[in-house]
Design a protein around this motif. Structure first.
Motif, PDB file in Angstrom:
ATOM      1  N   ARG A 101      36.962  42.668  40.814  1.00  0.00           N
ATOM      2  CA  ARG A 101      36.849  41.374  41.486  1.00  0.00           C
ATOM      3  C   ARG A 101      35.750  41.419  42.529  1.00  0.00           C
ATOM      4  NH1 ARG A 101      42.159  42.621  40.591  1.00  0.00           N
ATOM      5  NH2 ARG A 101      43.456  41.008  39.634  1.00  0.00           N
ATOM      6  N   ALA A 104      39.173  40.052  47.010  1.00  0.00           N
ATOM      7  CA  ALA A 104      40.612  39.988  46.766  1.00  0.00           C
ATOM      8  C   ALA A 104      41.339  40.058  48.096  1.00  0.00           C
ATOM      9  CB  ALA A 104      41.049  41.128  45.853  1.00  0.00           C
ATOM     10  N   GLU A 109      46.250  43.050  43.863  1.00  0.00           N
ATOM     11  CA  GLU A 109      44.942  42.897  43.244  1.00  0.00           C
ATOM     12  C   GLU A 109      44.066  44.138  43.384  1.00  0.00           C
ATOM     13  OE1 GLU A 109      43.789  39.275  45.384  1.00  0.00           O
ATOM     14  OE2 GLU A 109      43.770  38.242  43.457  1.00  0.00           O
TER      15      GLU A 109
END
Length: 123
Positions: A101, A104, A109
């Motif tokens: 990502r 986050a 996550e």
């Protein structure tokens, strides 16, 4: 495998400052989100601050806004500058990273976690 190591924790009086560092080693990805969390005794781990892989975006928990600043100097290292510390900031602080990502903020996550560093704020 990525290893994250926090440092900079300690004992400080209320109103004081500390700067936490998080150094990544091992197979570091070209870019990944980094975050800071904390956990006080008897409480769940909670979000403190997050920074995007580029450093261009940051997010903070309401409880630390205006007092804490998250930064990073490259794709590997992150810092948490903590000012105007309060006794309620006492906790073990963890840094976390995730290569999937750009940014986050949730515990679930993040793929990689450090071992934590203790921050104690006395009144």
């Amino acid at each position: 495998q990525v290893q994250l190591v926090e440092s900079g924790g300690g004992l400080v009086q209320a109103g004081g400052s500390l700067r936490l560092s998080c150094a990544a080693s091992g197979h570091t990805f070209s870019r990944y989100a980094m975050g800071w969390f904390r956990q006080a005794p008897g409480k769940e781990r909670e979000f403190v601050a997050a920074i995007s892989w580029s450093g261009g975006s940051t997010y903070y928990a309401d409880s630390v806004k205006g007092r804490f600043t998250v930064s990073r100097d490259n794709a590997k290292n992150s810092y948490l500058q903590m000012n105007s510390l309060r006794p309620e900031d006492t906790a073990v602080y963890y840094c976390a990273g995730d290569p999937r990502r750009s940014i986050a903020t949730d515990v679930g996550e993040f793929m990689f976690w450090g071992q934590g560093t203790q921050v104690t704020v006395s009144s």
